[in-house]
Structure formats: C-alpha cells, structure tokens
Motif scaffolding. Structure first.
Motif, PDB file in Angstrom:
ATOM      1  N   LEU A  78       0.840  -1.203   0.000  1.00 38.08           N
ATOM      2  CA  LEU A  78       0.000   0.000   0.000  1.00 38.08           C
ATOM      3  C   LEU A  78       0.874   1.252   0.000  1.00 38.08           C
ATOM      4  CD1 LEU A  78      -2.933  -1.044   2.374  1.00 38.08           C
ATOM      5  CD2 LEU A  78      -2.880  -0.987  -0.115  1.00 38.08           C
ATOM      6  N   TYR A  79       2.037   1.189   0.664  1.00 39.50           N
ATOM      7  CA  TYR A  79       2.950   2.338   0.588  1.00 39.50           C
ATOM      8  C   TYR A  79       3.373   2.591  -0.852  1.00 39.50           C
ATOM      9  CZ  TYR A  79       3.513   2.563   5.673  1.00 39.50           C
ATOM     10  OH  TYR A  79       3.289   2.706   7.021  1.00 39.50           O
ATOM     11  N   VAL A 134       0.722   4.274  -2.643  1.00 37.20           N
ATOM     12  CA  VAL A 134       0.657   5.696  -2.283  1.00 37.20           C
ATOM     13  C   VAL A 134       1.741   6.479  -3.035  1.00 37.20           C
ATOM     14  CG1 VAL A 134       0.851   7.365  -0.405  1.00 37.20           C
ATOM     15  CG2 VAL A 134      -0.325   5.214  -0.021  1.00 37.20           C
ATOM     16  N   LEU A 143       3.160   7.727  13.470  1.00 35.74           N
ATOM     17  CA  LEU A 143       2.197   8.552  12.755  1.00 35.74           C
ATOM     18  C   LEU A 143       2.330   8.421  11.246  1.00 35.74           C
ATOM     19  CD1 LEU A 143       2.182  11.859  14.799  1.00 35.74           C
ATOM     20  CD2 LEU A 143       0.662   9.913  14.944  1.00 35.74           C
ATOM     21  N   PRO A 177       1.687   6.171   8.892  1.00 32.23           N
ATOM     22  CA  PRO A 177       0.519   5.837   8.063  1.00 32.23           C
ATOM     23  C   PRO A 177      -0.525   6.955   8.041  1.00 32.23           C
ATOM     24  CG  PRO A 177       1.055   4.029   9.534  1.00 32.23           C
ATOM     25  CD  PRO A 177       1.878   5.198   9.968  1.00 32.23           C
ATOM     26  N   LEU A 178      -0.664   7.662   9.169  1.00 32.04           N
ATOM     27  CA  LEU A 178      -1.632   8.759   9.230  1.00 32.04           C
ATOM     28  C   LEU A 178      -1.277   9.823   8.203  1.00 32.04           C
ATOM     29  CD1 LEU A 178      -4.029   9.911  11.012  1.00 32.04           C
ATOM     30  CD2 LEU A 178      -2.279  11.264  12.134  1.00 32.04           C
ATOM     31  N   GLY A 218      -1.814   8.477   4.752  1.00 32.73           N
ATOM     32  CA  GLY A 218      -3.242   8.450   4.441  1.00 32.73           C
ATOM     33  C   GLY A 218      -3.754   9.835   4.104  1.00 32.73           C
ATOM     34  N   GLY A 219      -3.336  10.819   4.912  1.00 31.30           N
ATOM     35  CA  GLY A 219      -3.762  12.192   4.673  1.00 31.30           C
ATOM     36  C   GLY A 219      -3.279  12.702   3.321  1.00 31.30           C
ATOM     37  N   LEU A 224      -2.409  10.931   0.753  1.00 35.67           N
ATOM     38  CA  LEU A 224      -3.073  10.172  -0.315  1.00 35.67           C
ATOM     39  C   LEU A 224      -4.454  10.748  -0.603  1.00 35.67           C
ATOM     40  CD1 LEU A 224      -3.013   7.637  -2.136  1.00 35.67           C
ATOM     41  CD2 LEU A 224      -4.163   6.434  -0.304  1.00 35.67           C
ATOM     42  N   ILE A 225      -5.230  10.967   0.473  1.00 35.72           N
ATOM     43  CA  ILE A 225      -6.587  11.476   0.286  1.00 35.72           C
ATOM     44  C   ILE A 225      -6.549  12.872  -0.332  1.00 35.72           C
ATOM     45  CG2 ILE A 225      -8.640  12.251   1.523  1.00 35.72           C
ATOM     46  CD1 ILE A 225      -8.241   9.881   3.410  1.00 35.72           C
TER      47      ILE A 225
END
Lengths: 292, 316
Positions: free
Chosen positions: B223-224, B227, B260, B262-263, B266-267, B269-270
């Motif tokens: 998943l990284y 991203v 932190l 992944p957080l 995730g941020g 990425l979104i």
C-alpha cells in the motif's frame, strides 16, 4: 473425536457469523456505490476497539458497548461516503484508493487511543457454557452463541428491511440500475449514504461481538479483509445471498483445515480457491455479471 | 556525488530510495496497460528470496543469483498472468492481491527453503576482487548503476512501439484487439518485465540488509508503494519517481513520530486524490493554470485566452 468435531462446527459457525456480517456489508457498499471499501477491515477493528474501551475498560454492559460500536462505525461510514466516496462517484478506482487512505488513518488512530502491542483483555460478557445435548466433554461457551445469535438477528433484520420496506426497495433498485432508480425519483446520494452507513455498521457489529474472542490490535483488520474478499469474490460481488452462503461454506472449510492441519495452509487454500473461481468465472459463483 | 558528503545513515536512506525508485518505475510499466496490481511487492520479495536461496543454498555467486532473482520473479509473473489476465479492473486488483498473499504465506509456512516467519538471515553481499561491495559506500554506487540501467531500459520500452501498444490497451483495449493487437500477450509482457525489474530490486535489498522475512513484503508495504505511485502520478515516466522521492524525504522529517507515518501517508493520499488527481507531476501545470487564472482576473481584457493547462490525458 466427536467432541472435537462438534467444537469445530460451533467455531465454524462463529466464524461464519463474522464473515457474513463483513461480506454482506462490503457487497451492499459495492452494489450501490460500485466501490470496494478497502478500509472495511479497519471498520471492524474500530468496532472491536469501541467494545474494548467501553466494556473492557469502562465496564459498561456488553450489549450497550456493542450498540455503541454499531452506531459509531455506522457514523464513520456515513462520513466516509459524504466526504470521500461521493465526490469520487464514477471513479471506482479513486474510491478504492481513498479507502486505503482511511485504512491508514484508522490504524494510527487505534494505536493512539489503544496503544500498540498490548494484549487487550476483554472478559467474556456471559460466563458459563452450554453442554451440548449432555454429551460428555462437549460444551460451548455462551459468548460464542451470542456471536451467532447477534449475527443471525442483524442479518434477518437487514433482510426484512431490504425486502419489506420502501427504503429497502429503493436501495435494491439503486444496486440493480442506478439510472432507472434515479428516474423513479430515488436519490442516489441518499441510497449511497444508507448503503455505506449500514455496511459500515455491520462491520462495527462484527468487530464488537468478536472482540472478546479475538486478539484486538490495530492490525486485526488485515486478516478480516482477506476473509471478506474471498467470500465476496467467490460468492459473486453483487449477491447478498451468495455472500452469506459462501461465508458459511468458506469458514467451515477454513475452520476445519485450521483445526486438523494448520491455519496458514487454510488461508493459502482459500486464496488459491479465490484465484481459481476468478479464473473460471470472473463474476463469482452467484454473480450475475455486470451491466455495461 | 552525494556519498562523499553524507553520513552512513543518510547513505542507507539513499540506497533504499534508489531501490524504491526501481520498484515504482517498474510498477508504472504495469499501470501503462491500465491495471493496478497489488502483487508487486511480493514479486520484489520473490526476487529477494530467490537470490538469497540461490546464494546461500546453491552456493552461487551473488553476481549470478541477483539477476536470476529477477528472472525468477519474471517467471512467476508469467505463470500468474494466465489466471490474472482473465480479470480486469477490480478483479485484477483483488486477484493480484490474492496471488501475492498466497505466495507470501508460503514463505511463512514452509521453513524449507524459505525459513518461515523468521525468514533468511546472513545473506552475503557481492564482492569484486578485494572490494567488498556490501559496504554502504560501495553499495550505493553499485545500486546507482543498476538503477540507472534499469531506468534507461524501462524508459526505452515505454518509448518504443511496445510502449505505444501498452498505452493503446490502456485506453481502448477492445479497439486495440480489433486492429490485431494480442492484448493478453502485451499485458503479460508488461507484468513480466515489471516483475523482472522489481525482482532485481528485491535482490539488491536482500544482499544489502542481509535479512529478509515475509513481513518485509506484506500488504502494508504494497500500500505504501501504491501511495508513492498515486501521489506522484502515473501519467508520466517521472511521476512515480517524484512521488517516492518526496514521500521518502517526508518520512525522514517525521522519523521521530514513526507511529504517525501511516496517518500522514493516508492524509497525503486522500488530499492528492481529491485535489490533485493527476499527482505531483501535474503540480507545475496546475500552479501555472492558477496563476494565469489569477492574472486574467486582475487584467480582464488582455491578449488571447490562455490554452488549456490541464494535462491532455484524463485520470483512469
């Protein structure tokens, strides 16, 4: 030997309950929104954490904690639909990638709230066990029966909702043909919100009722999503009934292989089965094929 | 000539970054045919495992086993392409994930020859005469050469007739087939080539860090990679490379808050998918577009309308 087999059957039904709740939620989300929610395992994890926090740590009654988990995860689902999936409508891959972002964020939030690496001790809500038909040495803890009962209850409720209410009809109509549903005055926005809210809530319920039985940690969604993927793909991604049937069949297979051989082999077989089904019939055993 | 001025730790960072550049650049080759795979990191692991096993158990020189690692990953991809390319879109994504996870679980399950959950340890680094390539300083240059050669080849493939066919399959696969393109064969070719290069990357990693285990090639890492590629953008050859570079540098800044990571991923990425759907590669054009729009507002009647600044290709 008999006792071992009966125990395994009960364990298989427990796994079926969890897998069916997860898979039905995923299928509903996919059916209405055409998005694979990769964060579904993490929604399950949030449900388990909610029960750990409210029931395990703060000693609220178990069922209150489970209802809170259902509500909380349902709200997370509504937020995901409103802020992420809705702007991505018509771009399924975009929706999937956004759900990967959610997956990352929820995992970190779980670490922040619950800490990493600590085994979460969640005592069973119901002490005692049921001696099956009085057979010597065969007994089933009540906690496991609770899982089966709650899952059957929720799925029956969902079935009634989908088949007997106007809202349920609207949801099924949207899944069948969004444009025709729109022409009948069904709001796709509302249908999507409803599907995502319900789908997420089911994942929260699965996490909540499983919490006392499994290891609760931030990575627990990983195994859950693999099981759910296998079930929805083999069952045909658009079929709720297929998802339930395959959830039972697959978890029986998996539980028996785990008990009599080993768990990793069971998962490898499951994944190979998924590949074989996708190769032979890419729309799944119960799938009707997608409309273009 | 960075290695002359940086510390050992920063050298490690550069080596991992270079290896990851091959990972994303080869991943892009798959995306040019329109598919997103979730099995790429497991292909990297296959190269790593193959090279480690060939070195440690068959006694081959790393100089031979490292390219063979790539070959093994390519062969595996060839076998997998029979079931996988009956699928498209979602189904391919999940199929590639299932295939990868099944392979990874085999490494976990079978102690012989994969070493089980603990993996393989003490993988020797290559030597060149008296020169120990395993030292970070030397390994950096070794990796740099491999990466540059790989990038040149990948770039040449993309610019060749084959690359054009990949593109045609991406945007109009039925049409491509109707004019006589054997789409299955070209999809397979893209997957096998990409897997060969990522297998080499895996071998580079294995012989540098000396220890590999199944968790190094798990879904989280995949998943990284996804991203990196999405944030960089998949419409250009350099997009994913920008993505991995920028995010790796950000990683270094947040090293104190490893939890932190992944957080933040995730941020980012979104935010990218929502507000910069073509990725970082489109940022200069976007900025130019905004600047032009601003200027047009400031001076309403000036010159001809500016040309469309959007990229001419829409996101998948």
């Amino acid at each position: 030997m008999t006792s071992l087999i009966i125990q395994t059957v009960v364990n298989a039904f427990v796994s079926s309950s969890f897998a069916a709740l997860m898979a039905v939620g995923l299928v509903m989300i996919f059916g209405v929104m055409r998005v694979i929610n990769f964060a579904h395992g993490e929604l399950y994890m949030v449900g388990a954490y909610t029960v750990w926090y409210l029931y395990g740590e703060n000693e609220l009654p178990f069922f209150v904690a489970v209802i809170a988990a259902i509500a909380l995860v349902g709200v997370v689902g509504l937020l995901m639909e409103r802020t992420l999936f809705r702007p991505m409508r018509g771009n399924p891959l975009g929706g999937l990638i956004l759900s990967v972002g959610v997956l990352f964020i929820l995992q970190v939030l779980a670490v922040i709230i619950g800490g990493r690496g600590l085994m979460k001790h969640i005592p069973p809500a119901l002490e005692g066990q049921w001696d099956v038909f009085g057979i010597e040495g065969v007994s089933v803890p009540f906690q496991r029966l609770v899982v089966i009962g709650v899952a059957v209850f929720l799925l029956a409720l969902l079935w009634l909702f989908l088949k007997r209410t106007k809202l349920g009809w609207a949801l099924r109509a949207t899944a069948q043909d969004p444009e025709a549903a729109l022409l009948q005055g069904i709001s796709i926005n509302k249908a999507s919100l409803l599907a995502m809210g319900l789908g997420a809530a089911l994942a929260g319920a699965a996490g909540g009722i499983m919490a006392p039985l499994v290891r609760v940690d931030p990575a627990m969604g990983h195994a859950a999503i693999i099981t759910a993927f296998i079930v929805i793909i083999v069952g045909g991604i658009g079929s709720l009934e297929g998802a339930v049937v395959v959830a039972v069949l697959y978890t029986f297979f998996h539980t028996f292989v785990t008990t009599f051989l080993d768990g990793t082999l069971a998962s490898i077989f499951g994944l190979v089965l998924l590949l074989v089904v996708l190769t032979i019939k890419p729309t799944g055993l119960f799938g009707k094929g997608e409309k273009h | 000539m960075l290695p002359f001025v940086v510390s050992q730790y920063q050298l490690d960072f550069l080596i991992f970054l270079l290896i990851n550049v091959i990972v994303v650049a080869s991943y892009r080759l798959i995306t040019t045919t329109g598919e997103f795979s979730l099995g790429h990191v497991v292909m990297m692991g296959s190269g790593a495992y193959a090279s480690a096993i060939l070195t440690k158990q068959a006694g081959l020189s790393p100089w031979l086993s490292m390219p063979l690692g790539g070959v093994v990953a390519g062969l595996l991809a060839y076998l997998l392409s029979f079931p996988l390319f009956r699928m498209k879109g979602f189904y391919f994504l999940i199929g590639s994930f299932a295939a990868g996870e099944a392979i990874r679980l085999c490494w976990n399950r079978f102690r012989e020859p994969f070493g089980g959950p603990k993996g393989i340890k003490l993988i020797p680094a290559p030597e060149l005469g008296a020169l120990n390539i395993g030292a970070a300083f030397n390994y950096y240059f070794f990796t740099l050469i491999v990466v540059l050669v790989s990038l040149v080849i990948l770039y040449r493939i993309e610019r060749s007739r084959i690359g054009l066919i990949f593109n045609a399959i991406h945007w109009r696969d039925v049409l491509a087939e109707s004019v006589g393109v054997h789409t299955w064969r070209y999809r397979m070719l893209a997957l096998v080539t990409a897997s060969f290069f990522v297998g080499i990357a895996g071998a580079l990693l294995a012989h540098y860090i000396g220890t590999i285990n199944p968790n190094r090639f798990g879904l989280a890492i995949m998943l990284y990679v996804l991203v990196w590629v999405i944030v960089g953008g998949t419409n250009t050859f350099y997009g994913p490379i920008i993505g991995v570079t920028v995010l790796s540098v950000i990683d270094e800044f947040i090293r104190a808050f490893e939890e932190l990571r992944p957080l933040i991923y995730g941020g980012i990425l979104i935010a990218t998918v929502r507000f910069l759907p073509q990725g970082l590669e489109s940022l200069p054009q976007r900025l130019l577009g905004w600047w032009r729009a601003l200027r047009r507002q400031a001076l309403p009647a000036e010159g001809p309308p500016s040309p469309r600044s959007d990229s001419d290709r829409s996101p998948p």
